[in-house]
Motif scaffolding. Structure first.
Motif, short mmCIF file in Angstrom:
data_model
loop_
_atom_site.label_atom_id
_atom_site.label_comp_id
_atom_site.label_asym_id
_atom_site.label_seq_id
_atom_site.Cartn_x
_atom_site.Cartn_y
_atom_site.Cartn_z
N ILE B 12 0.84 -1.21 0.00
CA ILE B 12 0.00 0.00 0.00
C ILE B 12 0.86 1.25 0.00
N ILE B 13 1.95 1.25 0.77
CA ILE B 13 2.63 2.50 1.08
C ILE B 13 3.68 2.87 0.04
N ILE B 14 4.21 1.88 -0.70
CA ILE B 14 5.32 2.17 -1.61
C ILE B 14 4.93 3.12 -2.75
N PRO B 15 3.75 2.96 -3.40
CA PRO B 15 3.41 3.93 -4.46
C PRO B 15 3.29 5.35 -3.95
N PHE B 16 2.76 5.52 -2.73
CA PHE B 16 2.65 6.88 -2.19
C PHE B 16 4.03 7.46 -1.93
N MET B 17 4.96 6.64 -1.44
CA MET B 17 6.31 7.14 -1.22
C MET B 17 6.95 7.57 -2.52
N GLN B 18 6.73 6.79 -3.58
CA GLN B 18 7.38 7.15 -4.84
C GLN B 18 6.77 8.40 -5.44
N VAL B 19 5.44 8.56 -5.32
CA VAL B 19 4.81 9.78 -5.82
C VAL B 19 5.30 10.99 -5.04
N PHE B 20 5.46 10.82 -3.71
CA PHE B 20 5.96 11.93 -2.91
C PHE B 20 7.40 12.29 -3.27
N GLY B 21 8.20 11.25 -3.55
CA GLY B 21 9.57 11.52 -3.96
C GLY B 21 9.63 12.28 -5.26
N ILE B 22 8.79 11.88 -6.23
CA ILE B 22 8.78 12.59 -7.51
C ILE B 22 8.28 14.02 -7.32
N PHE B 23 7.30 14.20 -6.42
CA PHE B 23 6.81 15.55 -6.13
C PHE B 23 7.92 16.43 -5.56
N VAL B 24 8.67 15.87 -4.61
CA VAL B 24 9.75 16.66 -4.01
C VAL B 24 10.80 17.01 -5.05
N ILE B 25 11.09 16.06 -5.96
CA ILE B 25 12.10 16.35 -6.99
C ILE B 25 11.59 17.42 -7.94
N MET B 26 10.35 17.29 -8.42
CA MET B 26 9.88 18.22 -9.44
C MET B 26 9.67 19.63 -8.89
N HIS B 27 9.39 19.75 -7.58
CA HIS B 27 9.23 21.08 -6.99
C HIS B 27 10.52 21.55 -6.32
#
Lengths: 126, 140, 103
Positions: B12-27
């Protein structure tokens, strides 16, 4: 009283010096290689704390510009940037030393520095 | 290493972590964070995958052939960004003057090559973390 | 005994360090010498030079990008060294035959 006030004014620097000495003590007195790596990591952390504390300005906010507002004090952005580089170097050093320690354990069967030295000197006598 | 609760929660938690990581990188050029923080989050999600499902499954999902390409490609991307500055007649790694799109302050696509460089650094740090972890825990 | 000697020596080192630290400007004071014209230049001009509000990003990937490039090379060297110590120097047979390390 004067001394205590001075110490409280420099409390982050005093903390980082204390952390540095604790890490150096760990490196010097323990013969277990893993504990030596932990000591080196504590010393690195103390240096990071020292640098970031130098950049701090009381009342300053994080160095992200809020457009259209004047008279905001930002903290010094330069030490934080340099420390980002330092963190990566610390990570690389930790990974390298851990891999070397695993290799040493495979060769000698122990993590103790003194025992490894004894084994090496025994091997040379023959 | 065969726990049902850990596996389900990780799934459950891994996709959310990856989306958050991509968010932090893109911003990275707008908000706190950046290449190193986002790359560490991406690497941590893959490390969680390795810890929950074992090395074999993680290597099937993220083989070394992919992370090898990402690592070397990120460095090559950064160097080619620098060479673009030389080609347009300025110094190595020139940003705005060399013709990169500066845009308007506060938008995602702005600030010249800073988002591209942050993306390259993030991918580099994430793949480096996962390669180091896989190589170190590999059994002899 | 060895630990006691080291503890005494390091207490001396701590005394020297703190004596030097007390000469520094206080924590968070605005007239800190490191808050000089370099920091003021970044704070005043980075938004015009790069259009990025995050000053750390602007410094790290624009003004001092060469530093960051060198630091990615440090990461790359770390991977190379760890793989060479863990796999090549350990003489893993499937790698020596030329296969990939996925095995």
């Amino acid at each position: 009283m004067e001394l205590i006030k001075e110490l409280l004014d420099h409390i982050n620097y005093v903390g980082s010096a204390t952390l540095f000495v604790i890490g150096l003590y760990t490196v010097l007195t323990h013969s277990n290689l893993l504990k030596k790596v932990i000591g080196i990591n504590i010393m690195e952390t103390s240096i990071f704390l020292f640098f970031v504390s130098i950049g701090y300005i009381s009342g300053g906010i994080t160095p992200i510009i809020i457009p259209g507002s004047e008279d905001i004090i930002y903290v010094n952005p330069l030490p934080s940037t340099l420390i980002l580089t330092g963190i990566v170097v610390a990570l690389s050093i930790t990974a390298y030393s851990l891999s070397l320690i695993m290799r040493l354990y495979k060769e000698y069967g122990t993590l103790d520095m003194d025992k490894i030295m004894e084994l090496r000197s025994d091997g040379q006598d023959e | 290493m065969d726990d049902l609760i850990v596996k389900v929660i990780s799934k459950i938690i891994i996709p959310f972590m990856q989306v958050f990581g991509i968010f932090v990188i893109m911003h990275g050029h707008l908000s706190p964070g950046g290449g190193f923080a986002g790359g560490s989050i991406l690497g941590a999600s893959l490390i969680l995958l390795t810890l929950a499902f074992g090395l074999k499954e993680a290597k099937r999902k993220m083989p070394h052939t992919i992370s090898k390409i990402v690592e070397t490609g990120a460095i090559l991307l950064i160097v080619s960004l620098g060479l673009f500055g030389i080609l347009s007649g300025y110094n190595f790694l020139t940003n705005g003057e060399a013709g990169f799109h500066l845009g308007r302050t506060g938008e995602i696509i702005s600030a010249g090559f800073i988002p591209i460089a942050t993306l390259a650094i993030g991918l580099k740090v994430g793949s480096t973390l996962i390669t180091l972890f896989h190589t170190i825990i590999e059994e002899d | 005994m060895k630990k006691l000697i080291f503890a005494l020596l390091l207490c001396g080192l701590l005394f020297i360090l703190i004596a030097g630290i007390l000469e520094m400007p206080a924590l968070g004071s605005i007239d800190n010498q490191s808050y000089n014209e370099v920091a003021h230049y970044y704070i005043d001009n980075s938004i015009n030079d790069t259009n990025a509000p995050n000053m750390i990003s602007a410094i790290m990937t624009d003004y001092r990008f060469f530093d960051t490039l060198g630091e990615t090379i440090v990461l790359f060297t770390a991977i190379t060294v760890v793989i060479s110590v863990r796999i090549i120097a350990a003489g893993k047979s499937h790698y020596m035959k030329g296969d990939d390390i996925d095995g």
